[in-house]
Design a protein around this motif. Structure first.
Motif, PDB file in Angstrom:
ATOM      1  N   VAL A 117       2.125 -15.920  44.048  1.00 30.38           N
ATOM      2  CA  VAL A 117       3.488 -16.423  43.845  1.00 30.38           C
ATOM      3  C   VAL A 117       3.227 -16.281  41.670  1.00 30.38           C
ATOM      4  O   VAL A 117       2.168 -16.957  41.432  1.00 30.38           O
ATOM      5  CB  VAL A 117       4.324 -17.334  44.522  1.00 30.38           C
ATOM      6  CG1 VAL A 117       5.111 -17.612  43.538  1.00 30.38           C
ATOM      7  CG2 VAL A 117       4.111 -17.219  45.584  1.00 30.38           C
ATOM      8  N   VAL A 151      10.635 -19.130  49.250  1.00 30.33           N
ATOM      9  CA  VAL A 151       8.781 -17.954  48.694  1.00 30.33           C
ATOM     10  C   VAL A 151       8.383 -18.917  48.779  1.00 30.33           C
ATOM     11  O   VAL A 151       7.724 -18.510  49.462  1.00 30.33           O
ATOM     12  CB  VAL A 151       9.598 -16.869  47.920  1.00 30.33           C
ATOM     13  CG1 VAL A 151      10.593 -16.321  48.067  1.00 30.33           C
ATOM     14  CG2 VAL A 151       9.573 -17.871  46.549  1.00 30.33           C
ATOM     15  N   ASN A 152       7.779 -19.592  48.276  1.00 30.47           N
ATOM     16  CA  ASN A 152       7.181 -20.720  48.117  1.00 30.47           C
ATOM     17  C   ASN A 152       6.120 -21.377  49.348  1.00 30.47           C
ATOM     18  O   ASN A 152       4.959 -20.812  50.290  1.00 30.47           O
ATOM     19  CB  ASN A 152       7.009 -21.754  47.205  1.00 30.47           C
ATOM     20  CG  ASN A 152       6.801 -21.821  45.922  1.00 30.47           C
ATOM     21  OD1 ASN A 152       6.395 -20.994  45.082  1.00 30.47           O
ATOM     22  ND2 ASN A 152       7.341 -22.554  45.326  1.00 30.47           N
ATOM     23  N   LYS A 175      15.435 -21.266  46.206  1.00 29.72           N
ATOM     24  CA  LYS A 175      14.902 -20.077  46.449  1.00 29.72           C
ATOM     25  C   LYS A 175      13.698 -20.168  46.074  1.00 29.72           C
ATOM     26  O   LYS A 175      12.858 -19.698  46.740  1.00 29.72           O
ATOM     27  CB  LYS A 175      15.294 -18.887  45.198  1.00 29.72           C
ATOM     28  CG  LYS A 175      16.490 -19.179  45.573  1.00 29.72           C
ATOM     29  CD  LYS A 175      17.188 -18.125  44.236  1.00 29.72           C
ATOM     30  CE  LYS A 175      17.242 -18.662  43.067  1.00 29.72           C
ATOM     31  NZ  LYS A 175      18.205 -19.438  42.478  1.00 29.72           N
ATOM     32  N   THR A 176      13.409 -21.037  45.247  1.00 30.68           N
ATOM     33  CA  THR A 176      11.431 -21.212  44.721  1.00 30.68           C
ATOM     34  C   THR A 176      11.562 -21.992  46.301  1.00 30.68           C
ATOM     35  O   THR A 176      10.120 -21.425  46.470  1.00 30.68           O
ATOM     36  CB  THR A 176      11.582 -21.896  43.530  1.00 30.68           C
ATOM     37  OG1 THR A 176      11.805 -21.192  42.615  1.00 30.68           O
ATOM     38  CG2 THR A 176       9.598 -22.704  43.502  1.00 30.68           C
ATOM     39  N   ARG A 177      11.433 -22.980  46.790  1.00 31.34           N
ATOM     40  CA  ARG A 177      11.202 -23.949  47.708  1.00 31.34           C
ATOM     41  C   ARG A 177      10.756 -22.451  49.123  1.00 31.34           C
ATOM     42  O   ARG A 177      10.135 -22.843  49.834  1.00 31.34           O
ATOM     43  CB  ARG A 177      11.684 -24.516  48.476  1.00 31.34           C
ATOM     44  CG  ARG A 177      11.506 -25.823  49.361  1.00 31.34           C
ATOM     45  CD  ARG A 177      12.140 -26.851  49.267  1.00 31.34           C
ATOM     46  NE  ARG A 177      13.809 -26.773  49.688  1.00 31.34           N
ATOM     47  CZ  ARG A 177      14.630 -27.136  48.922  1.00 31.34           C
ATOM     48  NH1 ARG A 177      14.367 -27.650  48.122  1.00 31.34           N
ATOM     49  NH2 ARG A 177      15.865 -27.038  48.786  1.00 31.34           N
ATOM     50  N   ASP A 222      21.403 -21.714  41.163  1.00 28.04           N
ATOM     51  CA  ASP A 222      20.719 -22.007  40.982  1.00 28.04           C
ATOM     52  C   ASP A 222      20.358 -24.196  41.622  1.00 28.04           C
ATOM     53  O   ASP A 222      21.184 -23.901  42.317  1.00 28.04           O
ATOM     54  CB  ASP A 222      20.408 -23.124  39.676  1.00 28.04           C
ATOM     55  CG  ASP A 222      19.960 -21.471  38.280  1.00 28.04           C
ATOM     56  OD1 ASP A 222      19.573 -20.726  38.420  1.00 28.04           O
ATOM     57  OD2 ASP A 222      20.140 -21.719  37.142  1.00 28.04           O
ATOM     58  N   THR A 281      12.915 -13.332  42.975  1.00 30.84           N
ATOM     59  CA  THR A 281      13.699 -14.222  43.512  1.00 30.84           C
ATOM     60  C   THR A 281      14.925 -14.205  41.983  1.00 30.84           C
ATOM     61  O   THR A 281      14.158 -13.968  41.103  1.00 30.84           O
ATOM     62  CB  THR A 281      13.095 -15.692  43.304  1.00 30.84           C
ATOM     63  OG1 THR A 281      12.628 -16.361  42.150  1.00 30.84           O
ATOM     64  CG2 THR A 281      13.043 -16.029  44.634  1.00 30.84           C
ATOM     65  N   PRO A 314       5.668 -15.961  38.065  1.00 32.68           N
ATOM     66  CA  PRO A 314       7.212 -15.940  37.185  1.00 32.68           C
ATOM     67  C   PRO A 314       7.009 -14.253  37.208  1.00 32.68           C
ATOM     68  O   PRO A 314       6.243 -13.959  36.247  1.00 32.68           O
ATOM     69  CB  PRO A 314       7.126 -16.820  36.195  1.00 32.68           C
ATOM     70  CG  PRO A 314       5.335 -17.363  35.463  1.00 32.68           C
ATOM     71  CD  PRO A 314       5.119 -16.864  37.219  1.00 32.68           C
ATOM     72  N   GLU A 366       9.285 -14.486  39.968  1.00 30.42           N
ATOM     73  CA  GLU A 366      10.494 -14.660  40.706  1.00 30.42           C
ATOM     74  C   GLU A 366      10.983 -14.756  39.342  1.00 30.42           C
ATOM     75  O   GLU A 366      10.610 -14.953  37.957  1.00 30.42           O
ATOM     76  CB  GLU A 366       9.501 -16.761  40.676  1.00 30.42           C
ATOM     77  CG  GLU A 366       9.178 -16.857  42.051  1.00 30.42           C
ATOM     78  CD  GLU A 366       8.930 -18.319  42.148  1.00 30.42           C
ATOM     79  OE1 GLU A 366      10.417 -18.746  42.412  1.00 30.42           O
ATOM     80  OE2 GLU A 366       7.715 -19.252  42.304  1.00 30.42           O
ATOM     81  N   ASP A 367      12.303 -14.898  39.184  1.00 31.53           N
ATOM     82  CA  ASP A 367      13.117 -15.080  38.388  1.00 31.53           C
ATOM     83  C   ASP A 367      13.451 -13.577  37.370  1.00 31.53           C
ATOM     84  O   ASP A 367      12.682 -13.605  36.299  1.00 31.53           O
ATOM     85  CB  ASP A 367      13.131 -16.096  37.303  1.00 31.53           C
ATOM     86  CG  ASP A 367      14.303 -16.288  36.261  1.00 31.53           C
ATOM     87  OD1 ASP A 367      15.616 -15.804  36.372  1.00 31.53           O
ATOM     88  OD2 ASP A 367      14.412 -17.227  35.598  1.00 31.53           O
TER      89      ASP A 367
END
Length: 168
Positions: A28, A11-12, A7-9, A3, A154, A30, A123-124
């Motif tokens: 994109v 892939v964004n 990861k989010t940054r 965490d 992710t 969740p 994501e997640d």
């Protein structure tokens, strides 16, 4: 990864680059916001790809039919299945969809990808404990050489073991 590692940054940034440079249609989403709706991430991705985000079910029946025709899928995919997948009927609080949703979903993705390659970021995926969502992912992995679709997932490191994979 752990965490907070970014990861989010990452892939964004990938999604933004692909979309801005005309490389792909991008969605994109969740993977699953709630445990009551196991296809929520896939639904959100398709709503984005078709430009339906924010639309209401009552306004969409004709548009779904038109888009299936535009994609060349009018004889292959039942519009009612797509409508129920994307806009579950009142009283269908859990988002339960017709058993044919996986085939319809994959056909629509393939149709869109014939117009322009796709990049789907979910994501997640540590919440990916449902058979239907995993079925879509497995099929996309099997056809990846034939259909221009890239799926990026992710997951926090601690979720890897929950899906039966070895920890990184």
């Amino acid at each position: 990864g752990p965490d907070g590692v970014g990861k989010t940054r990452l892939v964004n940034h990938l999604a933004e680059w692909a979309g801005e440079n005309g490389r792909a249609n991008v969605a994109v989403a969740p993977y699953s916001i709630s445990r009551t709706d196991s296809v929520e991430g896939w639904r959100a991705a398709l709503l984005t790809l078709l430009g339906y985000a924010g639309a209401a079910r009552k306004d969409m029946a004709e548009r779904v039919r038109e888009d299936l025709t535009w994609l060349g899928l009018e004889d292959e995919v039942e519009p009612e299945i797509v409508l129920e997948l994307l806009f579950p009927a009142e009283g269908n609080k859990a988002g339960v969809v017709h058993f044919g949703w996986v085939g319809a979903y994959l056909s629509v993705l393939a149709g869109i990808s014939r117009k322009r390659p796709l990049l789907i970021v979910l994501e997640d995926v540590r919440t990916a404990d449902d058979a239907r969502g995993i079925e879509v992912l497995e099929f996309l992995l099997r056809i990846q050489d034939a259909v221009p679709i890239t799926v990026v997932l992710t997951m926090a490191s601690e979720g890897v073991g929950q899906l039966g994979f070895d920890e990184p």
